[in-house]
Design a protein around this motif. Structure first.
Motif, PDB file in Angstrom:
ATOM      1  N   ASP A 223     -61.214 -15.994  -6.859  1.00  0.00           N
ATOM      2  CA  ASP A 223     -61.202 -14.968  -7.886  1.00  0.00           C
ATOM      3  C   ASP A 223     -60.711 -15.567  -9.208  1.00  0.00           C
ATOM      4  OD1 ASP A 223     -61.005 -12.684  -9.371  1.00  0.00           O
ATOM      5  OD2 ASP A 223     -59.485 -11.727  -8.121  1.00  0.00           O
ATOM      6  N   LYS A 224     -61.420 -15.316 -10.289  1.00  0.00           N
ATOM      7  CA  LYS A 224     -61.044 -15.855 -11.600  1.00  0.00           C
ATOM      8  C   LYS A 224     -59.673 -15.335 -12.053  1.00  0.00           C
ATOM      9  CE  LYS A 224     -64.917 -18.047 -12.892  1.00  0.00           C
ATOM     10  NZ  LYS A 224     -65.279 -18.861 -11.791  1.00  0.00           N
ATOM     11  N   ASN A 225     -59.304 -14.122 -11.613  1.00  0.00           N
ATOM     12  CA  ASN A 225     -57.984 -13.598 -11.975  1.00  0.00           C
ATOM     13  C   ASN A 225     -56.877 -14.510 -11.469  1.00  0.00           C
ATOM     14  OD1 ASN A 225     -58.660 -11.411 -13.512  1.00  0.00           O
ATOM     15  ND2 ASN A 225     -58.321  -9.896 -11.912  1.00  0.00           N
ATOM     16  N   TYR A 226     -57.045 -15.102 -10.278  1.00  0.00           N
ATOM     17  CA  TYR A 226     -56.048 -16.020  -9.741  1.00  0.00           C
ATOM     18  C   TYR A 226     -55.899 -17.232 -10.654  1.00  0.00           C
ATOM     19  CZ  TYR A 226     -55.638 -13.635  -5.225  1.00  0.00           C
ATOM     20  OH  TYR A 226     -55.375 -12.732  -4.237  1.00  0.00           O
ATOM     21  N   TYR A 227     -57.030 -17.737 -11.106  1.00  0.00           N
ATOM     22  CA  TYR A 227     -57.010 -18.877 -12.018  1.00  0.00           C
ATOM     23  C   TYR A 227     -56.257 -18.503 -13.293  1.00  0.00           C
ATOM     24  CZ  TYR A 227     -58.563 -22.038 -15.676  1.00  0.00           C
ATOM     25  OH  TYR A 227     -58.584 -22.900 -16.736  1.00  0.00           O
TER      26      TYR A 227
ATOM     27  N   ILE B 260     -52.432 -18.337 -12.937  1.00  0.00           N
ATOM     28  CA  ILE B 260     -51.829 -19.683 -13.016  1.00  0.00           C
ATOM     29  C   ILE B 260     -51.838 -20.175 -14.462  1.00  0.00           C
ATOM     30  CG2 ILE B 260     -52.253 -22.123 -12.462  1.00  0.00           C
ATOM     31  CD1 ILE B 260     -51.169 -21.084 -10.056  1.00  0.00           C
ATOM     32  N   LYS B 261     -52.977 -20.063 -15.109  1.00  0.00           N
ATOM     33  CA  LYS B 261     -53.117 -20.574 -16.473  1.00  0.00           C
ATOM     34  C   LYS B 261     -52.167 -19.868 -17.426  1.00  0.00           C
ATOM     35  CE  LYS B 261     -56.682 -21.279 -20.044  1.00  0.00           C
ATOM     36  NZ  LYS B 261     -55.708 -21.424 -21.059  1.00  0.00           N
ATOM     37  N   TYR B 262     -52.184 -18.549 -17.425  1.00  0.00           N
ATOM     38  CA  TYR B 262     -51.369 -17.803 -18.380  1.00  0.00           C
ATOM     39  C   TYR B 262     -49.875 -17.887 -18.049  1.00  0.00           C
ATOM     40  CZ  TYR B 262     -55.718 -15.550 -19.986  1.00  0.00           C
ATOM     41  OH  TYR B 262     -56.968 -15.294 -20.486  1.00  0.00           O
ATOM     42  N   SER B 263     -49.533 -17.793 -16.773  1.00  0.00           N
ATOM     43  CA  SER B 263     -48.120 -17.732 -16.386  1.00  0.00           C
ATOM     44  C   SER B 263     -47.429 -19.080 -16.485  1.00  0.00           C
ATOM     45  CB  SER B 263     -47.977 -17.222 -14.956  1.00  0.00           C
ATOM     46  OG  SER B 263     -48.463 -15.918 -14.842  1.00  0.00           O
TER      47      SER B 263
ATOM     48  N   ILE C 290     -50.029 -10.927 -19.955  1.00  0.00           N
ATOM     49  CA  ILE C 290     -50.754 -11.198 -18.712  1.00  0.00           C
ATOM     50  C   ILE C 290     -51.136  -9.891 -18.023  1.00  0.00           C
ATOM     51  CG2 ILE C 290     -50.606 -12.288 -16.433  1.00  0.00           C
ATOM     52  CD1 ILE C 290     -48.575 -14.251 -17.748  1.00  0.00           C
ATOM     53  N   LEU C 291     -50.200  -8.949 -17.968  1.00  0.00           N
ATOM     54  CA  LEU C 291     -50.461  -7.660 -17.323  1.00  0.00           C
ATOM     55  C   LEU C 291     -51.596  -6.925 -18.025  1.00  0.00           C
ATOM     56  CD1 LEU C 291     -46.814  -6.434 -16.659  1.00  0.00           C
ATOM     57  CD2 LEU C 291     -48.397  -7.477 -15.035  1.00  0.00           C
ATOM     58  N   GLU C 292     -51.574  -6.915 -19.345  1.00  0.00           N
ATOM     59  CA  GLU C 292     -52.628  -6.230 -20.107  1.00  0.00           C
ATOM     60  C   GLU C 292     -53.959  -6.948 -19.976  1.00  0.00           C
ATOM     61  OE1 GLU C 292     -51.124  -6.029 -24.098  1.00  0.00           O
ATOM     62  OE2 GLU C 292     -49.601  -4.544 -23.562  1.00  0.00           O
TER      63      GLU C 292
ATOM     64  N   LEU D 259     -48.772  -8.651 -10.005  1.00  0.00           N
ATOM     65  CA  LEU D 259     -48.640  -9.980 -10.599  1.00  0.00           C
ATOM     66  C   LEU D 259     -47.672 -10.844  -9.792  1.00  0.00           C
ATOM     67  CD1 LEU D 259     -49.308 -11.954 -12.895  1.00  0.00           C
ATOM     68  CD2 LEU D 259     -47.383 -10.966 -14.159  1.00  0.00           C
ATOM     69  N   LYS D 260     -46.529 -10.271  -9.415  1.00  0.00           N
ATOM     70  CA  LYS D 260     -45.557 -11.011  -8.599  1.00  0.00           C
ATOM     71  C   LYS D 260     -46.168 -11.432  -7.277  1.00  0.00           C
ATOM     72  CE  LYS D 260     -41.260  -9.105 -10.398  1.00  0.00           C
ATOM     73  NZ  LYS D 260     -40.041  -8.361 -10.081  1.00  0.00           N
ATOM     74  N   GLU D 261     -46.920 -10.538  -6.640  1.00  0.00           N
ATOM     75  CA  GLU D 261     -47.547 -10.856  -5.351  1.00  0.00           C
ATOM     76  C   GLU D 261     -48.601 -11.942  -5.501  1.00  0.00           C
ATOM     77  OE1 GLU D 261     -48.937  -7.205  -3.600  1.00  0.00           O
ATOM     78  OE2 GLU D 261     -46.908  -6.361  -3.542  1.00  0.00           O
ATOM     79  N   VAL D 262     -49.390 -11.878  -6.567  1.00  0.00           N
ATOM     80  CA  VAL D 262     -50.416 -12.905  -6.797  1.00  0.00           C
ATOM     81  C   VAL D 262     -49.753 -14.260  -7.037  1.00  0.00           C
ATOM     82  CG1 VAL D 262     -52.199 -13.689  -8.412  1.00  0.00           C
ATOM     83  CG2 VAL D 262     -52.196 -11.322  -7.613  1.00  0.00           C
ATOM     84  N   LYS D 263     -48.687 -14.289  -7.847  1.00  0.00           N
ATOM     85  CA  LYS D 263     -47.978 -15.540  -8.094  1.00  0.00           C
ATOM     86  C   LYS D 263     -47.410 -16.119  -6.802  1.00  0.00           C
ATOM     87  CE  LYS D 263     -46.169 -15.220 -12.786  1.00  0.00           C
ATOM     88  NZ  LYS D 263     -44.919 -14.998 -13.534  1.00  0.00           N
TER      89      LYS D 263
END
Length: 161
Positions: free
Chosen positions: A94-98, A101-104, A114-116, A125-129
């Motif tokens: 999923d591009k959101n995962y990428y 990582i990139k934004y965070s 990042i949330l917006e 977001l915490k769970e994805v990280k």
């Protein structure tokens, strides 16, 4: 609590360190090399003394120190792991995962942005990280950067970070 994405605290700290310093991994590597060079006494007297010793400061021994340094090897492995992980993330997942990582970690952007941008809640977001760090941890386990932890209780304190 979901034990699915539990990472030992030391491993999680190291993963976060290399993710946040992704742009500077080469600089971290060079700093370590410079530290090794600075730790070697290269005066004429020490070099002459080293000719009588098998562990002296001859050029060959200095090069061997570079080759055998565990920290340098570990930095190189982290660079390979993170590079391959990010490219696989962009290509296969999923591009959101990428972008998480990139934004965070890489761009160090604010959580609000990042949330917006990704339309996620703070909890998501915490769970994805956590999931992404866990996947990196699994890759590190595969190449034996860490020893697998059998006792989950050792890791639970890290779950909420």
């Amino acid at each position: 609590m979901n034990d699915l994405f539990v990472i030992p605290l030391n491993a999680d700290k190291e993963i976060k360190y290399f993710l946040y310093n992704y742009k500077n991994i080469s600089k971290v590597y060079e700093n370590r090399k410079n530290d090794l060079i600075d730790s070697i006494n290269v005066s004429n007297r020490s070099w002459l003394n080293s000719l009588n010793s098998e562990y002296g400061n001859t050029l060959e021994n200095i090069l061997i120190k570079f080759e055998n340094d565990r920290t340098l090897k570990r930095i190189e492995l982290w660079k390979k792991i993170i590079n391959s992980f990010i490219s696989n993330l962009y290509d296969l997942e999923d591009k959101n995962y990428y972008y998480v990582i990139k934004y965070s970690y890489i761009d160090n952007l604010e959580t609000k942005f990042i949330l917006e941008r990704l339309n996620l809640s703070l909890q998501e977001l915490k769970e994805v990280k956590r999931e992404l760090r866990y996947k990196i941890y699994q890759k590190a386990l595969e190449i034996k950067l860490f020893k697998e932890v059998v006792n989950i209780e050792q890791c639970k304190s890290n779950f909420y970070s």
